[in-house]
Design a protein around this motif. Structure first.
Motif: not given
Length: 418
Positions: A395-396, A389-390, A51-53, A31-32
């Motif tokens: 996401l971590a 993250k906000a 995006f950074f996972l 989703v993000y």
């Protein structure tokens, strides 16, 4: 994320969620990431946001990457689905196939098969679509030439934007086609050979308008320095490449994804016919350059050293070939969806220089972000991560140790063990 897109995303993966092949935490990544991919473009470059996972070991980054690929695959038209999965070892392609099979996506082919190497020539002739799994070492092979690539569509696009005679001939041919009524077919084939989408190119051109002058000035300066480079030939191949550099203006009016890619690789001194050139040609050949790029274990590119002065060239720094190749790949494909995946993506702000698509609001560009964070204190770095993250850019997560037990044991080593 628009409600319609969210519903489409859930419908694509609803079966996997119902059968517990994907957890709610793993679905959150999809989703993000799609919020970023389909959100506002980055300022300046006009590229699609990434995006950074950063999940830790055991959360299932491979499963999440596979789910993102499956969602992309189901939404794209047949024949226009091209994914690049980059990791540290060729043996990990078997894990990639396993992750796809775990979510009932065995039909998505991971190439090259088994332990085959990447073929020579135009990749589109061998792999019309698929998930191409390569290593960072292969991506950084910038000096070796791949047979059959120097005359491919990307090389033709480079000739088109650097050779005034070629552009004039193409314009004259298009004019004759419109006048006779029969040329529409010929003109259409000419445009299709360069690939791409006019709407996407226009969006990139509008957002990159502020960079045009700088890019042209740099090319002009390289042209003026020809004699100096020729006389001081001790610089090896770099001096000779500068002598061959021509002034081009692909950023002002990019006609296709292939032309944009050729111009960016040319400006980055990527050798025509190299492995990176070959891979970019395959990706840019997809409709509008709408591809998915996964930088698995992306910390391998962390040694990308920022220029000492604003507007400087990365090629003049002590950056590794891997870092330069990762940056060039992102610059060449502004419409690509980019996912960074690593539990240790960066340990210092300088290590984030390769994350060209992770630009938060408030920074001019990636170098402005890196330099600002370098001068900030530890508290500012923590706030920066919280901001990522906000805003849904990062996401971590890690596995909980709740209920875990351990004991300490003293073991005497035998002489054989010693």
């Amino acid at each position: 994320l628009p409600l319609l897109l969210l519903l489409l995303l859930l419908r694509c993966l609803q079966e996997d969620v119902d059968t517990h092949l994907l957890s709610s935490a793993q679905l959150e990544t999809l989703v993000y990431s799609n919020m970023r991919f389909n959100g506002p473009r980055l300022p300046g470059s006009g590229a699609r946001a990434g995006f950074f996972l950063g999940d830790g070991a055991g959360v299932g980054k491979g499963r999440q990457i596979a789910a993102l690929i499956k969602e992309y695959w189901l939404r794209r038209p047949v024949g226009a689905r091209r994914v690049l999965w980059i990791s540290t070892s060729a043996d990990l392609r078997f894990d990639a196939r396993r992750d796809l099979a775990d979510i009932n996506a065995e039909g998505i082919e991971v190439v090259p098969k088994a332990k085959d190497s990447l073929p020579k020539g135009e990749l589109a002739e061998v792999y019309p679509e698929g998930v191409m799994f390569v290593t960072y070492s292969l991506l950084a092979m910038s000096s070796s030439e791949v047979p059959g690539v120097k005359k491919g569509p990307l090389a033709q696009a480079l000739k088109f934007i650097t050779d005034p005679a070629a552009r004039a001939a193409a314009a004259a041919s298009a004019g004759r086609g419109r006048g006779r009524g029969r040329g529409r077919g010929r003109g259409g084939r000419g445009s299709a050979s360069r690939g791409g989408s006019d709407d996407d190119s226009a969006a990139v051109a509008a957002a990159a308008e502020g960079e045009v002058a700088d890019g042209e000035d740099e090319m002009q300066q390289q042209q003026e320095d020809e004699d100096v480079d020729a006389e001081g030939g001790g610089g090896g191949g770099r001096g000779r490449r500068k002598k061959q550099q021509k002034k081009i203006s692909w950023k002002k009016a990019p006609g296709s994804a292939l032309e944009r890619a050729a111009g960016e690789l040319y400006a980055s001194h990527v050798a025509v016919g190299s492995r990176l050139w070959q891979i970019v040609e395959w990706l840019a050949g997809a409709e509008g350059g709408e591809v998915l790029i996964v930088f698995d274990e992306c910390h391998r590119a962390k040694n990308l050293v920022p220029p000492a002065t604003p507007g400087g060239s990365f090629a003049e720094t002590r950056s590794t070939k891997t870092g330069l190749a990762v940056l060039s790949l992102q610059n060449a494909l502004p419409n690509a969806r980019v996912l960074y995946s690593s539990a240790t993506g960066a340990s210092t702000p300088t290590n984030m220089a390769y994350m060209a698509r992770l630009l938060p609001v408030g920074f001019k560009d990636t170098m402005d972000m890196v330099n600002t964070l370098k001068n900030a204190g530890l508290g500012s770095l923590e706030l920066f991560c919280m901001g990522l993250k906000a805003t849904g850019s990062y996401l971590a997560r890690t596995l909980s140790y709740h209920g875990a037990e351990f004991t300490l044991a003293d073991v005497q080593l035998s002489p054989q063990m010693k």
